[in-house]
Design a protein around this motif. Sequence first.
Motif, PDB file in Angstrom:
ATOM      1  N   GLU A 121     -62.180  84.567  22.182  1.00 25.14           N
ATOM      2  CA  GLU A 121     -61.800  83.157  22.074  1.00 25.14           C
ATOM      3  C   GLU A 121     -60.921  82.647  23.225  1.00 25.14           C
ATOM      4  O   GLU A 121     -61.183  81.559  23.755  1.00 25.14           O
ATOM      5  CB  GLU A 121     -61.138  82.879  20.716  1.00 25.14           C
ATOM      6  CG  GLU A 121     -60.802  81.412  20.483  1.00 25.14           C
ATOM      7  CD  GLU A 121     -62.014  80.496  20.631  1.00 25.14           C
ATOM      8  OE1 GLU A 121     -61.840  79.377  21.141  1.00 25.14           O
ATOM      9  OE2 GLU A 121     -63.129  80.904  20.251  1.00 25.14           O
ATOM     10  N   GLN A 125     -62.133  79.539  25.606  1.00 27.94           N
ATOM     11  CA  GLN A 125     -61.329  78.347  25.866  1.00 27.94           C
ATOM     12  C   GLN A 125     -61.227  78.073  27.361  1.00 27.94           C
ATOM     13  O   GLN A 125     -61.281  76.921  27.804  1.00 27.94           O
ATOM     14  CB  GLN A 125     -59.936  78.514  25.266  1.00 27.94           C
ATOM     15  CG  GLN A 125     -59.892  78.525  23.744  1.00 27.94           C
ATOM     16  CD  GLN A 125     -58.496  78.788  23.204  1.00 27.94           C
ATOM     17  OE1 GLN A 125     -57.523  78.799  23.942  1.00 27.94           O
ATOM     18  NE2 GLN A 125     -58.408  79.014  21.896  1.00 27.94           N
ATOM     19  N   SER A 141     -67.116  79.605  17.349  1.00 31.99           N
ATOM     20  CA  SER A 141     -65.952  79.309  18.173  1.00 31.99           C
ATOM     21  C   SER A 141     -65.733  77.804  18.250  1.00 31.99           C
ATOM     22  O   SER A 141     -66.693  77.046  18.463  1.00 31.99           O
ATOM     23  CB  SER A 141     -66.144  79.868  19.586  1.00 31.99           C
ATOM     24  OG  SER A 141     -65.179  79.335  20.462  1.00 31.99           O
ATOM     25  N   PRO A 142     -64.484  77.354  18.109  1.00 27.75           N
ATOM     26  CA  PRO A 142     -64.204  75.929  18.279  1.00 27.75           C
ATOM     27  C   PRO A 142     -64.421  75.473  19.719  1.00 27.75           C
ATOM     28  O   PRO A 142     -64.490  74.265  19.983  1.00 27.75           O
ATOM     29  CB  PRO A 142     -62.724  75.814  17.872  1.00 27.75           C
ATOM     30  CG  PRO A 142     -62.168  77.182  18.069  1.00 27.75           C
ATOM     31  CD  PRO A 142     -63.291  78.125  17.750  1.00 27.75           C
ATOM     32  N   SER A 143     -64.546  76.418  20.632  1.00 18.34           N
ATOM     33  CA  SER A 143     -64.773  76.059  22.036  1.00 18.34           C
ATOM     34  C   SER A 143     -66.240  75.801  22.327  1.00 18.34           C
ATOM     35  O   SER A 143     -66.587  75.260  23.379  1.00 18.34           O
ATOM     36  CB  SER A 143     -64.273  77.192  22.948  1.00 18.34           C
ATOM     37  OG  SER A 143     -62.897  77.434  22.762  1.00 18.34           O
ATOM     38  N   SER A 144     -67.117  76.192  21.412  1.00 16.46           N
ATOM     39  CA  SER A 144     -68.549  76.076  21.634  1.00 16.46           C
ATOM     40  C   SER A 144     -69.050  74.682  21.277  1.00 16.46           C
ATOM     41  O   SER A 144     -68.666  74.107  20.253  1.00 16.46           O
ATOM     42  CB  SER A 144     -69.292  77.118  20.790  1.00 16.46           C
ATOM     43  OG  SER A 144     -70.690  76.952  20.910  1.00 16.46           O
ATOM     44  N   ASP A 147     -73.522  76.404  18.308  1.00 17.70           N
ATOM     45  CA  ASP A 147     -73.658  77.833  18.041  1.00 17.70           C
ATOM     46  C   ASP A 147     -74.967  78.095  17.338  1.00 17.70           C
ATOM     47  O   ASP A 147     -75.256  77.496  16.304  1.00 17.70           O
ATOM     48  CB  ASP A 147     -72.498  78.332  17.166  1.00 17.70           C
ATOM     49  CG  ASP A 147     -72.607  79.821  16.873  1.00 17.70           C
ATOM     50  OD1 ASP A 147     -73.158  80.551  17.722  1.00 17.70           O
ATOM     51  OD2 ASP A 147     -72.149  80.240  15.807  1.00 17.70           O
ATOM     52  N   PRO A 289     -72.914  70.889  15.690  1.00 19.03           N
ATOM     53  CA  PRO A 289     -72.178  72.078  16.123  1.00 19.03           C
ATOM     54  C   PRO A 289     -72.912  73.389  15.866  1.00 19.03           C
ATOM     55  O   PRO A 289     -72.615  74.388  16.510  1.00 19.03           O
ATOM     56  CB  PRO A 289     -70.878  72.005  15.313  1.00 19.03           C
ATOM     57  CG  PRO A 289     -71.183  71.123  14.160  1.00 19.03           C
ATOM     58  CD  PRO A 289     -72.197  70.141  14.650  1.00 19.03           C
TER      59      PRO A 289
END
Length: 316
Positions: A121, A125, A141-144, A147, A289
Amino acid sequence: MKRLHNTLSSLLAATVFSMVSGIAINAHAQGATPAADATDNGASVPSLKGKRIGITAAGTDHYWDLKAYQGAVDEVKRLGGTPIALDAGRNDNRQISQIQTLIAQKPDAIVEQLGTATVLEPWLQKIRQANIPLFTIDTASPSSINDLVFNGFYGVPVCAIRYDQLKAVLKYYPKVHIIQPELRDVIPNTVQSAYAQVSQLLQKYPKGQVAAIWSAWDVPQVGATQAVDAAHRDEIKTYAVDGSPDVVTLVKDPKSSAAAVVAQQPALIGKTAVDNVARYLAGDHGLAPYTYVPSILVTKDNAGTIQQTLGQLAAK
């Protein structure tokens, strides 16, 4: 036993995206529960001509991983782009180094496939901080931006999802008990380890005390199946997720204890990830997402047909 088989087969059919610990399950189930979501690949996909797409995979030693990786690389080429494809060989530090290399090369987008989410992660980021669009395959991942979901290790999100789904279904079957301590997968030597663990378990639990063995991915199922068959414990059935060719062949074999496996479509998953990259780079920033690719429940009844559907060669 028939009811437990139906219950686990239904559970596998519902496990569209998910790999974790091997689990031995006590007998005495009552009832059965039924339980995807497809991605539209019919729409035209924009060209990637002149674009460089970084692809980093945790490893490609497993059939699923290799096919997803190849699917992504092939699709970048088909769309006219240039893939920068890197295989970390199951080494977290190597994958981090590869991500650093990709960031320095500033590709138009990066596709990251699998890996330990907590380790990756901070580096995912950094990809976004470098203003490089990030797409992931089985790495929540919140950065993706998007997914592509698949998941035996609980630290791998897709494995955790499968395990949690199993537990969620089994709570409605109070007579089904998971034997403790749970079996644990290892890499490498996964098949050999599963064989040894299950062989030891079968010595401890005589006939009538174990009904099924479940694994969140299918390499441990190979070892478990071999151990059950070697012990002539035909009352026990094995189940898993992924649909590697050797496992589908085991399910097809009427004498094998492998009862079912959920076959995923990894090449299509890799392709779809790149299609999403192409759409995003062409200006479509409204992607959901998560994108789900349908899986197929393989049983003794349909294994021969599914081998053809998946492009797998039937056993000679």
